[in-house]
Design a protein around this motif. Structure first.
Motif, short mmCIF file in Angstrom:
data_model
loop_
_atom_site.label_atom_id
_atom_site.label_comp_id
_atom_site.label_asym_id
_atom_site.label_seq_id
_atom_site.Cartn_x
_atom_site.Cartn_y
_atom_site.Cartn_z
N ASN A 1 -6.90 -5.07 -5.42
CA ASN A 1 -6.00 -5.88 -4.61
C ASN A 1 -5.29 -4.97 -3.61
OD1 ASN A 1 -3.56 -4.76 -5.78
ND2 ASN A 1 -3.96 -6.01 -7.60
N PRO A 2 -4.62 -5.54 -2.60
CA PRO A 2 -4.00 -4.71 -1.56
C PRO A 2 -2.99 -3.69 -2.08
CG PRO A 2 -4.14 -6.98 -0.82
CD PRO A 2 -4.54 -6.98 -2.27
N LYS B 1 -4.95 -0.85 -3.65
CA LYS B 1 -5.60 -0.10 -2.58
C LYS B 1 -4.59 0.79 -1.87
CE LYS B 1 -8.72 -0.61 1.37
NZ LYS B 1 -9.49 -1.56 2.21
N ALA B 2 -3.38 0.27 -1.64
CA ALA B 2 -2.33 1.06 -1.00
C ALA B 2 -1.96 2.26 -1.86
CB ALA B 2 -1.10 0.19 -0.74
N ASP C 1 3.35 2.65 -2.49
CA ASP C 1 2.96 1.58 -1.58
C ASP C 1 4.18 1.17 -0.77
OD1 ASP C 1 4.16 -1.08 -2.94
OD2 ASP C 1 3.40 0.25 -4.51
N HIS D 1 -0.82 1.66 2.61
CA HIS D 1 -0.87 0.26 3.03
C HIS D 1 -2.21 -0.35 2.60
CE1 HIS D 1 2.70 0.95 5.64
NE2 HIS D 1 2.15 2.13 5.81
N GLY D 2 -2.21 -1.65 2.45
CA GLY D 2 -3.38 -2.33 1.94
C GLY D 2 -4.60 -2.27 2.82
N ASP D 3 -4.43 -1.90 4.10
CA ASP D 3 -5.56 -1.81 5.02
C ASP D 3 -6.14 -0.40 5.10
OD1 ASP D 3 -3.51 -0.55 6.34
OD2 ASP D 3 -3.63 -1.75 8.17
#
Length: 261
Positions: A6-7, A10-11, A126, A228-230
């Motif tokens: 999940n974001p 990932k972050a 995060d 960050h999630g991206d």
């Protein structure tokens, strides 16, 4: 698998991976505790396997020590290492001055000892952990079991004269029993909601008999790596007064995820 993260996870991963780039061969590195720090230990193990990086780690909890052994990070004690080049750890909150709240994983005592025995501390987190003012996350205070209810009452009495929004305190539990730290102490969580003067609060709490240490880390963190999630990461260096953004390639190896399946 990586695609299923999940974001938030990932972050955490990209922050951890970016932070391990600060580690160089020959360093003695403090290894933090918690979900984000666990990513860092896995990434460090990957660098050791794939790049031949030679480091030794000082874990801040029994959980981190066990993970380090699993992923191939050599470890030693702080007494053996004596002084560290770098500590990498997570945080429950951090403010614009890089003051931290730590201890959500109940390892704040060893984390603070290791961090202050280091030339530099890097926090990985995060973006949700960044706050304008500390206090929304409950502040952990480690206390000895003997007379803990008296210690808790003294903490509550002390809070009356301090700049906090709430004075609710609770003993952290592990099921039906009090949670025990690695040092066989208890954790009292202070639900303050807002901390107006973190430095004053940290000093006052540690004067209370029965208090071992508190989860406010003041003037200890040098750099924060925000994931960050991206896949973007922000590196903020408070000493240099600098901030930079870049992207971390998100292609973790199967080895990092092997113990999570």
């Amino acid at each position: 698998m990586p695609a299923d993260l999940n974001p938030i996870d990932k972050a955490k991963f990209v922050a951890a991976k970016r932070a391990t780039e600060f580690v160089e061969t020959g360093m003695k590195v403090g290894l933090g505790t918690g979900s984000t720090a666990a990513w860092m230990v896995r990434c460090l193990g990957e660098r050791i396997r794939e790049e031949g990086l030679r480091v030794v780690g000082v874990p801040t909890s029994s959980r981190t020590a066990e993970l380090a052994r699993q992923v191939g990070v050599p470890i030693t004690t702080l007494d053996e290492a004596k002084w560290l080049d770098l500590t990498i750890d997570g945080a429950d909150e951090f403010d614009p001055n890089l003051a931290l709240i730590k201890g959500g994983g109940a390892a704040l005592l060893q984390e603070k000892i290791v961090a202050t025995a280091s030339d530099q501390m890097i926090v990985i987190a995060d973006a949700a952990k960044e706050v304008a003012q500390l206090g929304a996350f409950p502040l952990p205070v480690e206390v000895i079991p003997f007379g803990w209810q008296t210690t808790k009452a003294l903490i509550e009495e002390t809070l009356v004269s301090l700049d906090v929004l709430s004075r609710e305190c609770s003993l952290r539990m592990n099921g039906a029993k009090p949670l025990m730290t690695d040092e066989s102490n208890y954790i009292v969580d202070l639900h303050l909601k807002r901390i107006g003067n973190p430095r004053q609060l940290a000093l006052v709490l540690n004067q209370i008999p029965g208090v071992v240490e508190n989860g406010l880390f003041i003037d200890i963190c040098d750099i924060v790596v925000i994931g960050h999630g991206d896949g973007r990461v922000t590196v903020r260096d408070i000493n240099a007064g600098s901030e930079s953004d870049d992207f971390v390639e998100f292609k973790p190896s199967d080895n990092i995820f092997a113990d999570m399946e």
